[in-house]
Design a protein around this motif. Structure first.
Motif, short mmCIF file in Angstrom:
data_model
loop_
_atom_site.label_atom_id
_atom_site.label_comp_id
_atom_site.label_asym_id
_atom_site.label_seq_id
_atom_site.Cartn_x
_atom_site.Cartn_y
_atom_site.Cartn_z
N LYS A 64 53.38 47.41 57.41
CA LYS A 64 53.24 48.86 57.23
C LYS A 64 52.16 49.43 58.17
O LYS A 64 52.30 50.52 58.71
CB LYS A 64 52.86 49.14 55.78
CG LYS A 64 52.62 50.61 55.43
CD LYS A 64 53.89 51.32 55.10
CE LYS A 64 53.60 52.69 54.53
NZ LYS A 64 54.84 53.46 54.27
N LEU A 65 51.10 48.66 58.37
CA LEU A 65 49.96 49.15 59.15
C LEU A 65 50.23 49.23 60.65
O LEU A 65 49.41 49.75 61.39
CB LEU A 65 48.74 48.26 58.91
CG LEU A 65 48.12 48.32 57.51
CD1 LEU A 65 46.96 47.35 57.40
CD2 LEU A 65 47.67 49.74 57.16
N GLN A 66 51.37 48.74 61.10
CA GLN A 66 51.67 48.78 62.54
C GLN A 66 51.76 50.20 63.07
O GLN A 66 51.64 50.42 64.28
CB GLN A 66 52.97 48.01 62.83
CG GLN A 66 52.82 46.51 62.71
CD GLN A 66 54.12 45.76 62.97
OE1 GLN A 66 55.08 46.33 63.42
NE2 GLN A 66 54.13 44.48 62.65
N THR A 67 51.95 51.18 62.19
CA THR A 67 52.01 52.58 62.62
C THR A 67 50.67 53.29 62.43
O THR A 67 50.57 54.50 62.64
CB THR A 67 53.09 53.34 61.83
OG1 THR A 67 52.76 53.33 60.44
CG2 THR A 67 54.46 52.72 62.02
N PHE A 68 49.62 52.54 62.03
CA PHE A 68 48.31 53.13 61.78
C PHE A 68 47.37 52.84 62.94
O PHE A 68 47.70 52.10 63.87
CB PHE A 68 47.74 52.62 60.46
CG PHE A 68 48.46 53.18 59.25
CD1 PHE A 68 49.76 52.78 58.95
CD2 PHE A 68 47.86 54.11 58.43
CE1 PHE A 68 50.44 53.30 57.86
CE2 PHE A 68 48.53 54.64 57.34
CZ PHE A 68 49.82 54.24 57.05
N ASP A 69 46.17 53.44 62.89
CA ASP A 69 45.30 53.41 64.06
C ASP A 69 43.92 52.79 63.86
O ASP A 69 43.48 51.99 64.67
CB ASP A 69 45.11 54.85 64.59
CG ASP A 69 46.42 55.47 65.03
OD1 ASP A 69 47.06 54.90 65.93
OD2 ASP A 69 46.81 56.50 64.46
N ILE A 70 43.21 53.19 62.80
CA ILE A 70 41.80 52.81 62.64
C ILE A 70 41.54 52.42 61.19
O ILE A 70 41.95 53.12 60.26
CB ILE A 70 40.87 53.97 63.04
CG1 ILE A 70 41.03 54.30 64.53
CG2 ILE A 70 39.40 53.65 62.74
CD1 ILE A 70 40.40 55.60 64.95
N ALA A 71 40.83 51.31 60.99
CA ALA A 71 40.46 50.87 59.64
C ALA A 71 39.08 51.40 59.29
O ALA A 71 38.13 51.23 60.07
CB ALA A 71 40.46 49.34 59.57
N ILE A 72 38.96 52.07 58.15
CA ILE A 72 37.65 52.50 57.69
C ILE A 72 37.15 51.51 56.64
O ILE A 72 37.89 51.11 55.74
CB ILE A 72 37.68 53.94 57.13
CG1 ILE A 72 36.27 54.38 56.73
CG2 ILE A 72 38.67 54.10 55.98
CD1 ILE A 72 36.13 55.89 56.49
N GLY A 100 46.43 57.14 74.04
CA GLY A 100 46.35 56.18 75.14
C GLY A 100 45.04 55.41 75.12
O GLY A 100 45.02 54.19 75.31
N ASP A 101 43.94 56.11 74.87
CA ASP A 101 42.63 55.44 74.78
C ASP A 101 42.57 54.54 73.55
O ASP A 101 41.97 53.46 73.59
CB ASP A 101 41.51 56.48 74.72
CG ASP A 101 41.29 57.18 76.05
OD1 ASP A 101 41.73 56.63 77.08
OD2 ASP A 101 40.69 58.28 76.05
N LEU A 102 43.20 54.99 72.45
CA LEU A 102 43.24 54.16 71.25
C LEU A 102 44.00 52.87 71.50
O LEU A 102 43.61 51.80 71.02
CB LEU A 102 43.90 54.92 70.10
CG LEU A 102 42.99 55.64 69.11
CD1 LEU A 102 43.80 56.37 68.06
CD2 LEU A 102 42.00 54.68 68.45
N GLU A 103 45.08 52.94 72.25
CA GLU A 103 45.87 51.75 72.55
C GLU A 103 45.03 50.73 73.32
O GLU A 103 45.05 49.53 73.02
CB GLU A 103 47.11 52.13 73.35
CG GLU A 103 48.04 50.96 73.59
CD GLU A 103 49.35 51.38 74.24
OE1 GLU A 103 50.27 50.54 74.32
OE2 GLU A 103 49.45 52.55 74.67
N GLN A 104 44.27 51.22 74.31
CA GLN A 104 43.39 50.32 75.06
C GLN A 104 42.30 49.73 74.18
O GLN A 104 41.95 48.55 74.30
CB GLN A 104 42.77 51.08 76.24
CG GLN A 104 43.75 51.49 77.32
CD GLN A 104 43.08 52.22 78.47
OE1 GLN A 104 41.86 52.17 78.63
NE2 GLN A 104 43.87 52.91 79.27
#
Length: 394
Positions: A287-295, A362-366
């Protein structure tokens, strides 16, 4: 194969960091030619009710992936009634006491602490039977309880807990600490005790980042784990300001604050906070594959505590927004895993959220790839286990 027993209050199919930590240890020891057995209560965490497959059972023995698990009777409860909670702890304590006293056990035993009472009973009986006791400390009790204000300093309960703590440290043959702060604390009580750092590294067996990234989507932050007092997720929901930012917060998990969190979200539909309930580990990771940042939050700075979520999610390639203070800050900063906000300072946290909201996909992907590569290099469970075996810890 050499026999080794692990005593733990948690084990899968229970969810959470504690159960995962012990399962990983058991599997790695098995792969390093140990015959591993687990002693734990009938599965009931975090709901405080026996899992359906264990209802009506007094005890049961299982084989899960070549690990032998002996589950003993417990009266499970997460009641806020202190008498009921004490009875629940004592129920497993009595089961554990008689099992260890009368059953044959391996010479080497790993004891997970906390809970202190269960650690005390295990150490007491096994010391009488002249076993090699390896104490694995993941949190410092009663110190953490004082910091969380669930225990009053100087009270009878506090003094009794200090007695239990000193006893298990002194009587253990050696100690594993989940953080450097834990080891420092142990040495203030038993200066000459052999202590080793054993960090809660995950083992995902993944060789690449797997994400689904869309440039036009809102940045999705997530929290996945226990919804309890120490994590402060309810307060986090109440105090973060993301309504006007390119951010969403998604929550996964279960625990004592679940009902209040759900109620808050229901009453505040515009806060851009979403609750998804409890998922098993495999389903969660997918499920998390579509998410970005863990808090990764803590309600307050807890000396000795390093949330395992730092290792867990950075190893999947998620940048970390850490909001817990202590040694966790050092780990996130030194390994360039993401952002650190000052613990308990929601002004600083909201400023970090504004900063994060301006990051391009794009920066998040890097950044995800960089975090993944660093975690793979720095948080290697196989190397850690093999080093401890070479040092004759197990």
């Amino acid at each position: 194969m050499e026999d080794i027993l692990i005593i733990s209050n948690y084990y899968p199919p229970e969810k959470g960091a504690a159960a995962n930590r012990i399962e990983q240890l058991a599997k790695k020891l098995y792969l390093n030619n140990y015959k591993v057995s687990i002693l734990c209560p009938l599965a009931n965490y975090p709901k405080g009710a026996l899992f359906p497959e264990y209802k009506g059972k007094f005890s049961i023995t299982e084989n899960r992936e070549n690990i032998i698990i002996k589950r003993l009777w417990i009266y499970p409860s997460v009641s806020k009634n202190i008498a009921v909670r004490i009875f629940s702890v004592l129920s497993f304590a009595v089961s554990l006491f008689f099992y260890l006293l009368f059953k044959k056990t391996p010479h080497k035993v790993v004891i997970q602490s906390p809970p202190l009472l269960l650690s005390f009973i295990s150490v007491l009986v096994l010391k009488l039977k002249n076993k090699k006791i390896i104490l694995n400390i993941s949190d410092l009790w009663p110190l953490a309880a004082i910091e969380l204000k669930v225990l009053q300093e100087g009270s009878f309960s506090h003094k009794f807990s200090l007695f239990l703590e000193r006893f298990i440290y002194k009587k253990s043959d050696l100690i594993l600490g989940q953080s450097n702060e834990i080891i420092t604390h142990v040495h203030t009580i038993v200066p000459d005790k052999k202590c080793y750092l054993y960090q809660n590294f995950p083992d995902h067996n993944n060789d690449e980042c797997k994400f689904e990234i869309s440039e036009n989507q809102t940045i999705k932050l997530f929290y996945a784990g226990l919804l309890g007092i120490a994590q402060g997720v309810l307060e986090l929901c109440e105090k973060i300001n993301i309504q006007n930012l390119n951010l969403e917060l998604h929550l996964f998990g279960d625990g004592a604050d679940k009902a209040q969190i759900e109620r808050f979200i229901e009453l505040n539909p515009n806060r851009k906070i979403f609750f998804h309930g409890m998922l098993d580990r495999e389903s969660l990771h997918k499920k998390l594959q579509t998410f970005d940042i863990a808090i990764v939050p803590l309600k307050t700075r807890i000396y000795g505590s390093v949330p395992s979520k730092i290792y867990e999610y950075s190893a999947l390639g998620f940048p970390i927004l850490y909001f817990g203070g202590g040694e966790g800050e050092v780990i996130v900063t030194e390994n360039n895993l993401g952002w650190v906000a000052i613990v308990e300072n929601y002004i600083d946290l909201n400023e970090k959220l504004i900063e994060i909201s301006k990051v391009s996909k794009g920066d998040l992907e890097q950044m995800k790839q960089s975090v993944f590569n660093q975690a793979k290099k720095a948080f290697n469970l196989d190397q850690q286990i093999q080093k401890l075996i070479a040092e004759n810890v197990f």
